[in-house]
Scaffold this active site. Structure first.
Site, PDB file in Angstrom:
ATOM      1  N   ASP A 155      66.513  -6.704 -35.939  1.00  0.00           N
ATOM      2  CA  ASP A 155      66.603  -7.988 -36.634  1.00  0.00           C
ATOM      3  C   ASP A 155      65.465  -8.880 -36.130  1.00  0.00           C
ATOM      4  O   ASP A 155      65.537  -9.432 -35.030  1.00  0.00           O
ATOM      5  CB  ASP A 155      67.962  -8.657 -36.373  1.00  0.00           C
ATOM      6  CG  ASP A 155      69.124  -7.936 -37.070  1.00  0.00           C
ATOM      7  OD1 ASP A 155      68.989  -6.740 -37.389  1.00  0.00           O
ATOM      8  OD2 ASP A 155      70.161  -8.583 -37.287  1.00  0.00           O
ATOM      9  N   LYS A 218      67.875 -11.743 -43.951  1.00  0.00           N
ATOM     10  CA  LYS A 218      69.012 -12.321 -43.213  1.00  0.00           C
ATOM     11  C   LYS A 218      68.797 -13.826 -43.122  1.00  0.00           C
ATOM     12  O   LYS A 218      67.665 -14.285 -42.930  1.00  0.00           O
ATOM     13  CB  LYS A 218      69.047 -11.652 -41.831  1.00  0.00           C
ATOM     14  CG  LYS A 218      70.014 -12.255 -40.824  1.00  0.00           C
ATOM     15  CD  LYS A 218      70.073 -11.405 -39.539  1.00  0.00           C
ATOM     16  CE  LYS A 218      70.781 -12.116 -38.410  1.00  0.00           C
ATOM     17  NZ  LYS A 218      70.802 -11.354 -37.153  1.00  0.00           N
ATOM     18  N   LYS A 254      72.006 -10.207 -45.468  1.00  0.00           N
ATOM     19  CA  LYS A 254      72.867 -10.459 -44.301  1.00  0.00           C
ATOM     20  C   LYS A 254      72.972 -11.951 -44.020  1.00  0.00           C
ATOM     21  O   LYS A 254      72.057 -12.528 -43.423  1.00  0.00           O
ATOM     22  CB  LYS A 254      72.309  -9.722 -43.066  1.00  0.00           C
ATOM     23  CG  LYS A 254      73.127  -9.982 -41.774  1.00  0.00           C
ATOM     24  CD  LYS A 254      72.620  -9.153 -40.589  1.00  0.00           C
ATOM     25  CE  LYS A 254      73.262  -9.578 -39.286  1.00  0.00           C
ATOM     26  NZ  LYS A 254      72.747  -8.862 -38.107  1.00  0.00           N
TER      27      LYS A 254
HETATM   28  O1  LIG Z   1      73.134 -12.690 -36.056  1.00  0.00           O
HETATM   29  C1  LIG Z   1      74.212 -13.137 -35.794  1.00  0.00           C
HETATM   30  C2  LIG Z   1      74.473 -14.508 -35.390  1.00  0.00           C
HETATM   31  O2  LIG Z   1      73.778 -14.857 -34.249  1.00  0.00           O
HETATM   32  C3  LIG Z   1      75.934 -14.716 -35.178  1.00  0.00           C
HETATM   33  O3  LIG Z   1      76.201 -16.078 -35.195  1.00  0.00           O
HETATM   34  P1  LIG Z   1      77.652 -16.632 -34.811  1.00  0.00           P
HETATM   35  O4  LIG Z   1      77.771 -16.479 -33.325  1.00  0.00           O
HETATM   36  O5  LIG Z   1      77.637 -18.046 -35.253  1.00  0.00           O
HETATM   37  O6  LIG Z   1      78.686 -15.819 -35.512  1.00  0.00           O
END
Ligand SMILES: O=C[C@H](O)COP(=O)(O)O
Length: 318
Positions: A155, A218, A254
């Site tokens: 990512d 994403k 995503k």
């Molecule tokens: O890529 C994923 C994100 O960093 C997750 O974010 P979150 O902790 O707000 O669910």
């Protein structure tokens, strides 16, 4: 995952022709959750589908081998056995879509998932996540190290300075170099939409990322002030749709950051179904980046099976 996006030449005419009808996008986002109801067994089925699309994530400064180990166990068996049995799904082998960690934790996740015999890819954030404010050389090297450690998905974060200055050629070149550094690993390109200023920039950056060969686009790192919100989802899905119509290549989507509630994830699934179609309603084409969503989904499934909400101690791993 399906056939990979080979990318295409940067088409600046296409990128610069972008126009966003802001009131229409907002109206579409506001009505997404109001026109369709998903209840009872259909809701349970949609939530199970959502579980398979989660990139179960931990991205904290205090991550250790121990909490990554716990995350891997949860990704391999995301919903309590008795709940799965109550749903008649105990033999489905349901898992999350991936485990997502920082580069230094990739080895821990790969080792643990192997020990568990779980066929779940490890996704690593890279390229100076979350800011991307590092030399290109180190950002590319970071990708290569993650791949060498066993990450199957990378990512990356885009260079926001280039997007904000309209340097689409520079952005395209960087993302293309990153895709090359990924090799066989699939690349998800994080736009960090909360830092792009306008939805027009979000659409343009989406196009450039896809032209440069991204497998997924994403929304966010989860660290910006504004992360995955529905208007952005509408805009990115329409960019994916247009890219597919014009090139024939299907790019994954995503949303990530701040998605915590089962009811919200249902709206994201409705968005995908209505804007992109059923071909995108699977974990080859759709992922949800989330650290705190699975617990609420498990609570809703518990309610469906037992007719009451679980206490905290009944779902200790949530
Ligand atoms: O890529 C994923 C994100 O960093 C997750 O974010 P979150 O902790 O707000 O669910």
């Amino acid at each position: 995952m399906s056939d990979r996006n080979p990318g295409c030449e940067l088409d600046l005419g296409w990128v610069n022709n972008t126009r966003i009808n802001l009131p229409a996008v907002k109206r579409r986002a506001e009505t997404l959750g109001t026109r369709r109801t998903v209840k009872k067994q259909w809701q349970a089925a949609w939530l199970l589908r959502a579980v398979t699309c989660i990139d179960l994530t931990t991205l904290s400064g205090d991550d250790t081998g121990a909490n990554v180990q716990r995350l891997c166990h949860k990704a391999a068996r995301p919903v309590r056995y008795d709940i799965m049995k109550g749903l008649g799904m105990e033999d489905a082998g349901l898992t999350c879509g991936a485990v997502c960690v920082y580069p230094a934790r990739v080895v821990d996740a790969v080792r643990e998932l192997k020990k568990l015999g779980a066929d779940i890819p490890v996704a690593s954030v890279a390229t100076g996540f979350p800011s991307g404010q590092y030399h290109l050389k180190t950002r590319l090297e970071e990708i290569k190290l993650c791949v060498a450690d066993g990450a199957k998905e990378i990512d990356i974060v885009i260079n926001r300075e280039m997007a904000l200055n309209g340097n689409w050629q520079g952005l395209y070149d960087e993302i293309k170099a990153m895709r090359e550094a990924c090799g066989e690993a699939h690349m998800k390109t994080i736009l960090a939409v909360g830092e792009l200023g306008t939805l027009t920039n979000v659409y343009k950056a989406s196009l450039v990322a896809m032209m440069a060969g991204s497998d997924f686009i994403k929304t966010s790192t989860g660290k910006e002030g504004v992360n995955a919100i529905l208007p952005v989802g509408v805009v990115m899905c329409r960019a994916i749709r247009e890219f597919h119509e014009r090139t024939g290549h299907k790019i994954g989507f995503k949303p990530a950051g701040g998605i915590r509630a089962a009811k919200d994830v249902l709206v994201w699934l409705i968005l995908i179904k209505e804007e992109l179609g059923d071909d995108w309603l699977n974990n080859q084409m759709f992922r949800i980046g989330a650290s705190g969503l699975l617990g609420d989904i498990e609570r809703q499934l518990f309610h469906y099976v037992y007719g009451r909400y679980a206490s905290g101690s009944e779902i200790p791993m949530a």
